[in-house]
Design a protein around this motif. Structure first.
Motif, PDB file in Angstrom:
ATOM      1  N   LYS A  71      42.898   8.339  26.718  1.00  0.00           N
ATOM      2  CA  LYS A  71      43.722   9.034  25.713  1.00  0.00           C
ATOM      3  C   LYS A  71      43.647  10.547  25.890  1.00  0.00           C
ATOM      4  O   LYS A  71      44.539  11.274  25.427  1.00  0.00           O
ATOM      5  N   PHE A  72      42.595  11.052  26.575  1.00  0.00           N
ATOM      6  CA  PHE A  72      42.483  12.499  26.807  1.00  0.00           C
ATOM      7  C   PHE A  72      43.709  13.025  27.550  1.00  0.00           C
ATOM      8  O   PHE A  72      44.179  14.132  27.302  1.00  0.00           O
ATOM      9  N   PHE A  73      44.197  12.224  28.493  1.00  0.00           N
ATOM     10  CA  PHE A  73      45.363  12.616  29.280  1.00  0.00           C
ATOM     11  C   PHE A  73      46.552  12.893  28.363  1.00  0.00           C
ATOM     12  O   PHE A  73      47.226  13.936  28.480  1.00  0.00           O
ATOM     13  N   PHE A  74      46.806  12.014  27.442  1.00  0.00           N
ATOM     14  CA  PHE A  74      47.955  12.155  26.540  1.00  0.00           C
ATOM     15  C   PHE A  74      47.737  13.283  25.531  1.00  0.00           C
ATOM     16  O   PHE A  74      48.668  14.030  25.202  1.00  0.00           O
ATOM     17  N   GLN A  75      46.514  13.403  25.038  1.00  0.00           N
ATOM     18  CA  GLN A  75      46.214  14.483  24.087  1.00  0.00           C
ATOM     19  C   GLN A  75      46.374  15.849  24.743  1.00  0.00           C
ATOM     20  O   GLN A  75      46.967  16.768  24.168  1.00  0.00           O
ATOM     21  N   LEU A  76      45.847  15.985  25.948  1.00  0.00           N
ATOM     22  CA  LEU A  76      45.901  17.276  26.632  1.00  0.00           C
ATOM     23  C   LEU A  76      47.319  17.641  27.061  1.00  0.00           C
ATOM     24  O   LEU A  76      47.678  18.822  27.092  1.00  0.00           O
ATOM     25  N   ARG A  77      48.142  16.653  27.385  1.00  0.00           N
ATOM     26  CA  ARG A  77      49.538  16.935  27.742  1.00  0.00           C
ATOM     27  C   ARG A  77      50.237  17.709  26.624  1.00  0.00           C
ATOM     28  O   ARG A  77      51.034  18.619  26.872  1.00  0.00           O
ATOM     29  N   LYS A  78      49.931  17.356  25.382  1.00  0.00           N
ATOM     30  CA  LYS A  78      50.538  18.038  24.234  1.00  0.00           C
ATOM     31  C   LYS A  78      49.894  19.397  23.989  1.00  0.00           C
ATOM     32  O   LYS A  78      50.580  20.395  23.748  1.00  0.00           O
ATOM     33  N   ILE A  79      48.571  19.427  24.047  1.00  0.00           N
ATOM     34  CA  ILE A  79      47.834  20.641  23.674  1.00  0.00           C
ATOM     35  C   ILE A  79      48.120  21.794  24.621  1.00  0.00           C
ATOM     36  O   ILE A  79      48.347  22.929  24.185  1.00  0.00           O
ATOM     37  N   ILE A  80      48.118  21.544  25.927  1.00  0.00           N
ATOM     38  CA  ILE A  80      48.205  22.654  26.890  1.00  0.00           C
ATOM     39  C   ILE A  80      49.546  23.372  26.850  1.00  0.00           C
ATOM     40  O   ILE A  80      49.655  24.517  27.299  1.00  0.00           O
ATOM     41  N   LEU A  94      38.016  18.777  34.513  1.00  0.00           N
ATOM     42  CA  LEU A  94      38.889  19.308  35.558  1.00  0.00           C
ATOM     43  C   LEU A  94      39.908  18.265  36.023  1.00  0.00           C
ATOM     44  O   LEU A  94      41.021  18.611  36.427  1.00  0.00           O
ATOM     45  N   TYR A  95      39.557  16.975  35.976  1.00  0.00           N
ATOM     46  CA  TYR A  95      40.494  15.908  36.320  1.00  0.00           C
ATOM     47  C   TYR A  95      41.545  15.723  35.228  1.00  0.00           C
ATOM     48  O   TYR A  95      42.742  15.659  35.504  1.00  0.00           O
ATOM     49  N   TRP A  96      41.081  15.619  33.987  1.00  0.00           N
ATOM     50  CA  TRP A  96      42.005  15.358  32.878  1.00  0.00           C
ATOM     51  C   TRP A  96      43.056  16.459  32.753  1.00  0.00           C
ATOM     52  O   TRP A  96      44.245  16.182  32.556  1.00  0.00           O
ATOM     53  N   VAL A  97      42.648  17.709  32.864  1.00  0.00           N
ATOM     54  CA  VAL A  97      43.594  18.817  32.689  1.00  0.00           C
ATOM     55  C   VAL A  97      44.573  18.893  33.862  1.00  0.00           C
ATOM     56  O   VAL A  97      45.780  19.100  33.664  1.00  0.00           O
ATOM     57  N   ALA A  98      44.071  18.724  35.083  1.00  0.00           N
ATOM     58  CA  ALA A  98      44.956  18.771  36.246  1.00  0.00           C
ATOM     59  C   ALA A  98      46.041  17.704  36.155  1.00  0.00           C
ATOM     60  O   ALA A  98      47.227  17.964  36.421  1.00  0.00           O
ATOM     61  N   LEU A  99      45.659  16.504  35.749  1.00  0.00           N
ATOM     62  CA  LEU A  99      46.630  15.415  35.628  1.00  0.00           C
ATOM     63  C   LEU A  99      47.594  15.653  34.464  1.00  0.00           C
ATOM     64  O   LEU A  99      48.797  15.370  34.568  1.00  0.00           O
ATOM     65  N   ALA A 100      47.065  16.166  33.358  1.00  0.00           N
ATOM     66  CA  ALA A 100      47.914  16.446  32.193  1.00  0.00           C
ATOM     67  C   ALA A 100      48.986  17.472  32.540  1.00  0.00           C
ATOM     68  O   ALA A 100      50.155  17.328  32.152  1.00  0.00           O
TER      69      ALA A 100
END
Length: 366
Positions: A71-80, A94-100
């Motif tokens: 769910k971090f992937f989806f949350q970070l997509r919105k936040i960034i 570093l993985y979650w943000v790069a993918l988001a």
């Protein structure tokens, strides 16, 4: 500037979390809007300190050690999408943000700071293509020392450009911090106190300091601040050398700087460091620092404090005696360390990060 820092945890025992806290302080003071995202909760944390600075703190997960939730992937997509700069610290953030960012329309610039040469992922060759893909998504990669930069260049290849920005500490705050009374530590004012701050991991090699203490007179004491998987083993080692009454094992403390200031000597006996933050804190506190002659420590301490041969308890004990038996030498080393710490003030670190951020936003050629 709207800046977002993303880190796995804001735990006080984490050097990267401490850097984030001090960097946020600098950035808010200089008029930026700053938010910190922590993937999960781990106490004690820097949450209160950050909120007092005016920084919003967001937890993506309310469970400890939960760092791999999809769910971090989806949350970070919105936040960034709400930020100009997204500054990432440590794996797996570093993985979650790069993918988001890769799978979103966000226009933010991504900055990654590598805090250490230690990377379990390098042991798995199958991960190398994935690693290269992830790192390629960052607009700038910062290494906290030349050693960290060289390590990752050899690991990832020369096509990745690394910027070296040394970590910093808030020298002013450290010097203004109150000293904890020796009586609060159940120690005599005459005791010669050696302090080491760090997790009980193989990297930190507290074993060498314990063995060195066994070679010193009975009025020498060691105080460890930190916790970790090797704590029980080192407590048993202290018992083996009949040092239980001369070694104090404290957990992670909010008053760690006050304890540093109560010491006579600060020791770092690590096998390696990305950047010896505790050594700089010791120097900023005006204490003579003795460190193992390894990458990440020698470049900070050499010419100011003293260096000893790694894993050599006899050499370490000799350096401790040399300091404590010569008052003029002790004063000279202390003063050199105090002066050296100013090179690593948070203002220097903050300035260089600000320059990097601005160059990215202005699309300067890096």
């Amino acid at each position: 500037m709207r800046i977002l820092h993303v880190i796995p945890q804001l735990w006080r025992g984490n050097g990267a979390a401490k850097i984030v806290k001090d960097l946020v302080d600098y950035q808010i003071t200089h008029g930026n809007l700053v938010t910190v995202v922590s993937l999960s909760i781990m106490s004690p944390s820097y949450e209160k300190d950050l909120k007092e600075l005016g920084c919003e703190v967001i937890y993506l997960e309310n469970r400890r050690y939960s760092l791999y939730n999809p769910k971090f992937f989806f949350q970070l997509r919105k936040i960034i999408k709400e930020f100009d700069i997204v500054h990432v610290h440590l794996f797996p953030a570093l993985y979650w943000v790069a993918l988001a960012k890769y799978f979103s329309s966000a226009s933010c610039k991504l900055v990654l700071t590598e805090h250490s040469t230690f990377n379990n992922r390098q042991s798995f060759k199958i991960l190398k293509p994935i690693e290269r893909f992830i790192y390629s998504k960052y607009d700038a990669i910062v290494a906290i020392s030349e050693g960290v930069s060289l390590f990752f260049k050899s690991y990832l290849g020369n096509k990745y450009q690394f910027f070296v920005i040394n970590n910093g500490v808030n020298v002013k705050n450290i010097r203004q911090c109150e000293i904890i009374g020796r009586e609060q530590l159940n120690l005599s004012s005459q005791a010669k106190l050696i302090v080491q701050i760090g997790r009980f991991y193989p990297q930190k090699d507290q074993k060498t300091l314990i063995k060195a203490l066994a070679l010193l007179p009975d009025d020498f004491y060691v105080l460890f601040v930190g916790d970790g998987p090797l704590l029980d083993e080192y407590q048993k080692l202290a018992q083996y050398y009949n040092l239980s009454k001369r070694i104090l094992f404290l957990s992670v403390r909010e008053d760690a700087i006050s304890i540093l200031k109560a010491s006579d000597i600060v020791v770092m006996s690590s096998n390696f460091e990305g950047f010896g933050l505790a050594a700089v804190e010791g120097m900023a506190a005006g204490k003579p620092v003795i460190a193992s002659d390894v990458e990440g420590l020698s470049n900070i301490v050499e010419g100011a404090g003293l260096l000893f041969e790694p894993h050599n308890e006899k050499d370490l004990a000799a350096k401790i005696r040399q300091l404590m038996e010569d008052k003029l030498f002790y004063k000279s080393v202390s003063e050199r360390c105090k002066q050296r710490s100013e090179k690593y003030d948070v203002s220097v670190m903050g300035y260089h990060y600000n320059e990097l951020y601005q160059s990215l936003l202005n699309d300067y050629k890096l």
